[in-house]
Design an enzyme around this catalytic site. Structure first.
Site, PDB file in Angstrom:
ATOM      1  CD  GLU A 265      -2.698  -0.764   2.749  1.00 53.81           C
ATOM      2  OE1 GLU A 265      -2.886   0.405   3.174  1.00 53.81           O
ATOM      3  OE2 GLU A 265      -3.097  -1.778   3.352  1.00 53.81           O
ATOM      4  CD  GLU A 316     -12.498   1.652   0.273  1.00 51.94           C
ATOM      5  OE1 GLU A 316     -13.140   0.713   0.787  1.00 51.94           O
ATOM      6  OE2 GLU A 316     -11.262   1.796   0.402  1.00 51.94           O
ATOM      7  CE  LYS A 319     -11.049   2.622   3.962  1.00 53.41           C
ATOM      8  NZ  LYS A 319      -9.613   2.887   3.788  1.00 53.41           N
ATOM      9  CD  GLU A 325      -8.654   6.600   6.734  1.00 51.21           C
ATOM     10  OE1 GLU A 325      -8.902   5.449   6.323  1.00 51.21           O
ATOM     11  OE2 GLU A 325      -7.511   7.056   6.828  1.00 51.21           O
TER      12      GLU A 325
END
Length: 452
Positions: A265, A316, A319, A325
């Site tokens: 990541e 996303e 989240k 985030e």
């Protein structure tokens, strides 16, 4: 840190020329495919990646059979992840064989499963039960694969860079693993990787630990303050290379510098509650990450190519947590690009859109949760362990190099994660109880880059 010497300017001009000469479509890059939000079904995602992008591999955070079926026949490699909570059971060989039979054999090789990541950032959790069972689980899964005749799926585990002990803004050549984890945990894992020819997977995030006064050093942009390693005399023009070489130095110090490194990541959010997150900065960071994954090593590893998985595929929206985030993605849920990094086959992208105005940091209604004075270190460590493993809170900021790592004390680390849980759960008094070790305050405990 010293400013870049005049010779660096020439290097930057040359590197910029190389960067501009990159092809419009990039090959051999992976992405992390998270699923928290109103996202398209896996079949549409797989078709989009296959037909419209040059992304050739994805990493998922589970073993979702719908996702695995969707990628069958696409030629796109998939990295699956064993949920953290399953690790202790997989230290039993019979359970590991059952896991492989249920989660790998029905799908592979129609779906090109490349790696099994046993958990994610296990050492960061501080859970001794999971940590002690991590390597036995890895060994058992590998044995189960071999017993089933599957030899092209490798077993690894992803590490956050809290495994590194020294100041990540210091000399990369002096990087060492944390005492206690170095010879007791990581050396045996590295020995396993060498024996099985599997990669050591790390998650190097400059975003979690950069100097706010030197943002350009974190995102590959000039002007910046360069880092000169006083021992090797290598000059570092960006933080990512320093993180990679710190890890390599720690591996080499244990005698495992030959083990392959995979970047599980890395990324940069396009929006957050601070000015250093923008479409432009995220695009610039990820373009340079892609360039490094293609043909450029690091000062200490100049000839090594790093298999890389950018975080992440989508924004996303489901989240929890801070604004960042929900803004790590390369694409929106309708497959339109958040910004252009050259991964679309048709060459079109959203890189020309101006960065949106960023919201001011939230005051959270004037309520924060901090650790009570008098709470014992054992109690506060218990709070950290619980919040980071079960409370749905991102604990990367308190890892080594993170924005809230300093001051490095049990009380400040516990206060940060307790407050994150408190904010996530409606700022009710009950969500700050923590068995009597938390207290609600009206003064914002944020400090510098560490935002509560």
């Amino acid at each position: 840190m010293a400013k870049a010497p005049p010779s660096i300017s020439l290097l930057l001009l040359l590197s910029a020329a190389i960067f501009l000469a990159l092809p419009a479509v990039i090959s051999a890059i992976g992405v992390n495919y998270g699923t928290l939000g109103n996202l398209p079904p896996p079949t549409e995602v797989a078709n989009f990646l296959k037909t419209q992008t040059s992304i050739d591999s994805v990493k998922i955070f589970n073993v979702d059979p719908n996702i695995l079926r969707a990628f069958a026949g696409t030629g796109i490699s998939v990295v699956v992840t064993v949920p953290n909570g399953d690790i202790p059971a997989l230290a039993n060989g019979r359970q590991a064989r059952r896991w492989v039979s249920a989660n790998i054999l029905p799908f592979h090789p129609q779906t090109k499963i490349k790696y099994i990541s046993v958990g994610n950032e296990i050492l960061l959790t501080g859970d001794n039960n999971m940590i002690s069972n991590l390597l036995p689980a890895m060994r058992n899964l590998n044995k189960a694969l071999v017993r089933a005749g599957v030899r092209d799926v490798k077993v690894t585990t992803a590490h956050s860079l809290n495994i590194i002990a020294y100041d990540l803004n210091g000399a990369p050549s002096s990087g060492r693993f944390r005492p206690g984890w170095d010879k007791g945990v990581l050396a045996p894992i590295l020995a396993y990787h060498r024996r099985t020819k599997s990669p050591f997977m790390i998650n190097p995030y400059p975003y979690f630990g950069f100097d706010p006064k030197n943002v350009n050093f974190a995102i590959f942009r000039s002007p910046y303050k360069a880092v000169r390693d006083p021992f090797t005399h290598k000059i570092y023009t960006n933080m990512y290379d320093a993180l990679m070489d710190s890890t390599y130095s720690a591996m080499k110090a244990l005698g495992y510098g030959d083990v392959n490194i995979v970047v599980g990541e890395t990324g940069w959010p396009s929006a957050c509650d601070a000015p250093w997150c923008s479409l432009e900065n995220a695009a610039w960071f990820n373009k340079n990450i892609i360039k490094r994954s293609q043909r450029q090593g690091t000062p200490l590893m100049p000839n090594r190519r790093f298999e890389t998985y950018i975080f992440g595929l989508f924004n996303e929206e489901g989240k929890p947590g801070p604004t960042a985030e929900r803004n790590w993605g390369l694409f929106h849920s309708d497959f339109s690009p958040v910004y252009d990094v050259g991964l679309l086959r048709n060459g079109q992208g959203g890189g020309g859109r101006p960065a949106p105005a960023l919201p001011a940091p939230s005051t959270a209604g004037g309520k924060w949760c901090v650790a009570k004075w008098g709470a014992s270190d054992a109690q506060l460590q218990g709070n950290i362990d619980w919040v980071c493993s079960q409370g749905g809170v991102d604990c990367k900021p308190i890892q080594a190099g993170g924005s809230c790592f300093n001051p490095n004390s049990m009380r400040t680390h516990a206060s940060f994660v307790m407050n994150a849980y408190f904010q996530r759960n409606g700022r009710t008094d009950g969500s700050c109880n923590f068995s009597g070790t938390g207290v609600v305050v009206g003064n914002n405990p944020s400090n510098g880059a560490c935002r509560y």
